[in-house]
Scaffold this motif. Structure first.
Motif, short mmCIF file in Angstrom:
data_model
loop_
_atom_site.label_atom_id
_atom_site.label_comp_id
_atom_site.label_asym_id
_atom_site.label_seq_id
_atom_site.Cartn_x
_atom_site.Cartn_y
_atom_site.Cartn_z
N CYS A 146 74.49 35.44 31.26
CA CYS A 146 73.97 36.80 31.34
C CYS A 146 72.60 36.86 30.65
O CYS A 146 72.45 36.39 29.51
N PRO A 147 71.60 37.44 31.33
CA PRO A 147 70.26 37.52 30.73
C PRO A 147 70.21 38.48 29.54
O PRO A 147 69.20 38.50 28.84
N HIS A 148 71.26 39.25 29.31
CA HIS A 148 71.24 40.18 28.18
C HIS A 148 71.46 39.42 26.88
O HIS A 148 70.51 39.07 26.19
N ARG A 149 72.71 39.12 26.53
CA ARG A 149 72.95 38.43 25.27
C ARG A 149 73.70 37.11 25.47
O ARG A 149 74.46 36.66 24.62
N GLY A 150 73.46 36.52 26.66
CA GLY A 150 73.90 35.15 26.85
C GLY A 150 75.38 34.95 27.08
O GLY A 150 75.87 33.83 26.99
N ASN A 151 76.11 36.01 27.38
CA ASN A 151 77.53 35.83 27.66
C ASN A 151 77.72 35.08 28.98
O ASN A 151 76.87 35.14 29.86
N MET A 152 78.86 34.38 29.09
CA MET A 152 79.19 33.78 30.37
C MET A 152 79.62 34.92 31.30
O MET A 152 80.48 35.72 30.95
N ILE A 153 79.02 35.00 32.47
CA ILE A 153 79.28 36.15 33.32
C ILE A 153 80.68 36.09 33.93
O ILE A 153 81.42 37.06 33.92
N GLU A 154 81.04 34.93 34.45
CA GLU A 154 82.35 34.81 35.09
C GLU A 154 83.13 33.67 34.43
O GLU A 154 82.63 32.56 34.35
N ASN A 155 84.34 33.96 33.96
CA ASN A 155 85.12 32.95 33.23
C ASN A 155 86.16 32.26 34.08
O ASN A 155 86.63 31.19 33.73
N ARG A 156 86.55 32.90 35.19
CA ARG A 156 87.61 32.29 36.00
C ARG A 156 87.05 31.07 36.75
O ARG A 156 85.87 31.03 37.06
N PRO A 157 87.91 30.09 37.08
CA PRO A 157 87.41 28.94 37.83
C PRO A 157 87.02 29.32 39.25
O PRO A 157 86.14 28.70 39.85
N SER A 158 87.70 30.31 39.81
CA SER A 158 87.43 30.70 41.19
C SER A 158 87.93 32.13 41.38
O SER A 158 88.68 32.64 40.56
N GLY A 159 87.53 32.74 42.48
CA GLY A 159 88.00 34.10 42.74
C GLY A 159 87.04 34.80 43.67
O GLY A 159 86.27 34.15 44.40
N SER A 160 87.07 36.11 43.61
CA SER A 160 86.24 36.91 44.50
C SER A 160 85.66 38.10 43.75
O SER A 160 86.33 38.70 42.91
N PHE A 161 84.42 38.44 44.09
CA PHE A 161 83.79 39.63 43.52
C PHE A 161 84.01 40.86 44.41
O PHE A 161 83.45 41.91 44.16
N GLU A 162 84.81 40.66 45.46
CA GLU A 162 85.00 41.76 46.41
C GLU A 162 85.61 42.98 45.70
O GLU A 162 85.20 44.11 45.94
#
Ligand code: FES
Ligand SMILES: [Fe+2]
Lengths: 422, 164
Positions: free
Chosen positions: A87-103
Motif C-alpha cells: 500500500c502506498p500509504h503506510r506500506g501495509n500488505m494490501i492482500e494477505n490471502r494466497p488467492s481469491g476474488s475482489f468481486e
C-alpha cells in the motif's frame, strides 16, 4: 588412492580442471546469497503462477519475488496485471490471502476494488488509486489519488499460460528474448490449447536453491531413484542431449521412457500432450530457478523461491489440458503424482538427497569442491545425458551475473577466467 | 449391547488397529484389513489453485505394489507415527456398511533425514487431516472398503512416500 590426509583432500583431485567444480561456499555464504537476490532475482523474468489460477475477472494470486510482495490480478478486461502488493500509504500488505476474488467487497472496502484494510485506501484492477479515505480533509490539495497509484510490474502471459513477472522495469528483453530459444522444444505442445493446473504443493527444504536446480539439471543421479534404475539406461536414454542456451538455460532433449519396465506403471501414450511424440520427455532448466518438465501426459513446473542460503521454497505444479474430461484428468493426475507428487516415487528421494548434500555445507563450514566435471559423449561426440554440461552452463551464466568465479567466489569472473586460461 | 453398537465399536477398533499397523510399517497386515476392492486416496484442496487434488490413489493391489517396493527406495527413514481419534461411526440402515470420520496428526521423529548428529530424536508434526473411511462386514467383523485421507497440510516437506 587410499583415503587422503588434509593436504591431499585440499588439492584438486585427479585432472579435474578449473570450471569443472564449484566452491561449496556459493551454497552457504550469506553475503553471496544476498548478492544473488539483488543481482539476479531482482533483475530477471520469473513465472509466478499460471493463468488458470486466475480464471475469472477480479481474481487474484499473491506471492513474493526476491522478498518483494507481489500480486497478480485479472482485470474486468480479462487482462492479467502484476503489482507490488504494498500500500502506498503506510506500506501495509494490501492482500494477505494466497488467492481469491475482489468481486465481493472486503470488510473495509467496496466490491471490485482492492482495498487496503488498514485505512481503506482503494485501488482498481489497473492499479489506479480511486479512493483516499477523508483525502481532502487530511491532505487538502497536497496529495491526490493520481499521486499514489500502485507500483505496477512488467508482466507477460507466455508459454502455455504461465504468468511471468519481473521487478526490473529496465529489463531490455521480453520473456521470449530472455528464454533465448530454450522453449523451442516444447512451445508447440504448450501453446496448442489452454492448460490448467491440477496439482499444487510446496516444500520448504533446508538447501540452497542451486542444489535443487543442479539436481533437476543432472541425470547422473539416476542411481538415486529406483524408478530410473529400472526404466533408464538404454540406448535411447543415453542419446538424450543437454543443450545450453543464452542466459544460462538448458534443455535436455527428448527420449522415450520405457514405462513398461517398471511394475505398476502404464504407458503414457494415450494422453501425450499435443505435438509430443508418445512417451517422450522434454525438460527445460530455466535460469535461475525454474524447471519445466513435459513428460508424456503431464507438465510439471517447479518454481523456486530462495528464502536463505540454506533454505528454499519449491512450488510444484502439475498441468494438463483444460479440455480434459474428468477421466482423462484423473489419468494425468496419476501419471504426474506417481512420480512427482508429494507421495510419488521420485520426489522424496530428490528432496532427501539435496537436504543431506546441504548438511555438509553449513555456513562457515570448511569449503569444499563440488564437482561437475563429467564429459560423457556418444559415438557422434555429442554429450549424453550423464554429461554434466547442464550444470557447467548454468554456473557460467551465474558467474557472469555475479561477477564471481564459481570455483572460487573470492575471484571476479574475469580473474577466474584468467586463472583457468593459465 | 445392540448389534449396531457392537459393529460401531468394531469399526473404531479396526481404525485403531490400522493406525498401529501403519505406525509399525506392517503394510501387509494393514492391507489385510482391507477388502480386495479397497480404494485408497490422499486428497487435499488447494486454495492456491482452487482445486480438489488427489496426491496419491490406488486399489489394494496397487497399494501393495507400492508398499512392496518401499525398501528399494532411498527414503528418509524417520519414523512417522499417528495420533488418531475416531470422531463418528455411522451404520447404514441395513447394518451392512458403515462410514467413519477420524482426525489424525502424523508426527515425524527425525532419524536420518538431515544431520542426524544434531537432529535425530526430534519430533515434529508432519501432517494433519481426516480419515474418511467406508466399511463392509463379514461375520460381524468390519473391513475397509475405502479410505480417503483428506489432508489439511499442503506444505509437504522432505518425507517419504509411505501411505498415511
Ligand atoms: S497502509 Fe494502506 S491504507 Fe493505510
Ligand atoms: Fe531426481
Amino acid at each position: 588412492m587410499p583415503a587422503r590426509n588434509a593436504k591431499q583432500w585440499d588439492k584438486i583431485p585427479g585432472k579435474i580442471e578449473s570450471g569443472e567444480y564449484v566452491d561449496s561456499r556459493i551454497y552457504s555464504d550469506r553475503n553471496i546469497f544476498e548478492e544473488e537476490i539483488s543481482k539476479i532475482f531482482k533483475k530477471v523474468w520469473t513465472p509466478v503462477c499460471h493463468e488458470s489460477e486466475l480464471s475469472e475477472p477480479y481474481s487474484f494470486r499473491t506471492m513474493t519475488v526476491a522478498r518483494e510482495p507481489v500480486m497478480v490480478v485479472r482485470g474486468a478486461d480479462n487482462q492479467i496485471r502484476a503489482f507490488l502488493n504494498v500500500c502506498p500509504h503506510r506500506g501495509n500488505m494490501i492482500e494477505n490471502r494466497p488467492s481469491g476474488s475482489f468481486e465481493q467487497g472486503s470488510p473495509s472496502g467496496a466490491p471490485k476494488h482492492m482495498t487496503c484494510m488498514f485505512h481503506a485506501w482503494q485501488f482498481d484492477m489497473k492499479g489506479n488509486c480511486v479512493h483516499i479515505s477523508r483525502g481532502s480533509e487530511g491532505y487538502q490539495d497536497r496529495l491526490e489519488c493520481s499521486d499514489v497509484g500502485l507500483r505496477r510490474l512488467r508482466c507477460e502471459v507466455k508459454y502455455g499460460g504461465f504468468v511471468w513477472v519481473t521487478l526490473n522495469d529496465a529489463i531490455d528483453q521480453t520473456v521470449e528474448e530472455w528464454a533465448g530459444g530454450a522453449f523451442d522444444c516444447m512451445e508447440k505442445s504448450l501453446n496448442a490449447e489452454p492448460l490448467e493446473v491440477f496439482h499444487y504443493h510446496k516444500a520448504i527444504i533446508p538447501c540452497n536453491y542451486k542444489l535443487w536446480h543442479d539436481t533437476n539439471s543432472e541425470f547422473y543421479h539416476d542411481y538415486l531413484h529406483y524408478h530410473n534404475r529400472i526404466t533408464g539406461f538404454n540406448d535411447s536414454y543415453f542419446a538424450r542431449k543437454n543443450i545450453g542456451f543464452d542466459n544460462g538455460h538448458v534443455n535436455v532433449g527428448s527420449f522415450e521412457v520405457q514405462y513398461d519396465q517398471y511394475e505398476g506403471f502404464e504407458s503414457r501414450e494415450e494422453l501425450s500432450f499435443p505435438h509430443l511424440p508418445n512417451n517422450h520427455w522434454e525438460m527445460i532448466d530455466f535460469f535461475p530457478g525454474v524447471n519445466f518438465n513435459l513428460r508424456g501426459s503431464a507438465l510439471r513446473c517447479d518454481i523456486m523461491t530462495p528464502l536463505g542460503p540454506d533454505k528454499v521454497m519449491i512450488e510444484f505444479r502439475g498441468l494438463g489440458l483444460k479440455s480434459d474430461t474428468p477421466e482423462e484428468r484423473l489419468i494425468r493426475q496419476r501419471h504426474h503424482n506417481s512420480i512427482w507428487g508429494p507421495f510419488g516415487r521420485n520426489l522424496h528421494e530428490d528432496l532427501l538427497a539435496v537436504s543431506t548434500q546441504q548438511a555438509t555445507m553449513s555456513e562457515f563450514a570448511d569449503k569444499r569442491r563440488i564437482l561437475h566435471g563429467r564429459h560423457e559423449v556418444d559415438a557422434d561426440g555429442d554429450p549424453t545425458i550423464h554429461d554434466e554440461e547442464g550444470m557447467r552452463h548454468f554456473y557460467d551464466a551465474w558467474g557472469r551475473w555475479m561477477d564471481r568465479w564459481p570455483g572460487d567466489p573470492e575471484l571476479s569472473f574475469e580473474e577466474g577466467q584468467k586463472r583457468e586460461a593459465a | 449391547m445392540s448389534e449396531s453398537m457392537n459393529k460401531q465399536n468394531a469399526v473404531s477398533n479396526v481404525i485403531y488397529k490400522a493406525s498401529l499397523f501403519l505406525d509399525e510399517h506392517r503394510w501387509d497386515d494393514w492391507l489385510n484389513l482391507c477388502h480386495e476392492d479397497f480404494y485408497y486416496a490422499i486428497k487435499a484442496f488447494s486454495p492456491e489453485i482452487n482445486y480438489d487434488m488427489i496426491y496419491m490413489d490406488g486399489n489394494r493391489e496397487e497399494m501393495r505394489t507400492i508398499t512392496d517396493m518401499l525398501p528399494k527406495h532411498n527414503s528418509d527413514n524417520s519414523p512417522l507415527a499417528r495420533h488418531t481419534v475416531v470422531y463418528t461411526v455411522e451404520m447404514d440402515e441395513s447394518q451392512d456398511t458403515a462410514t467413519a470420520v477420524s482426525s489424525f496428526a502424523v508426527y515425524k521423529t527425525e532419524l536420518d533425514g538431515i544431520n542426524s548428529h544434531a537432529l535425530a530424536g526430534e519430533s515434529n508434526i508432519f501432517l494433519v487431516g481426516k480419515y474418511r473411511d467406508k466399511f463392509g462386514f463379514e461375520n460381524g467383523e468390519p473391513f475397509f472398503m475405502e479410505r480417503i485421507v483428506q489432508l489439511d497440510t499442503r506444505r509437504l516437506d522432505k518425507g517419504s512416500h509411505f501411505p498415511i
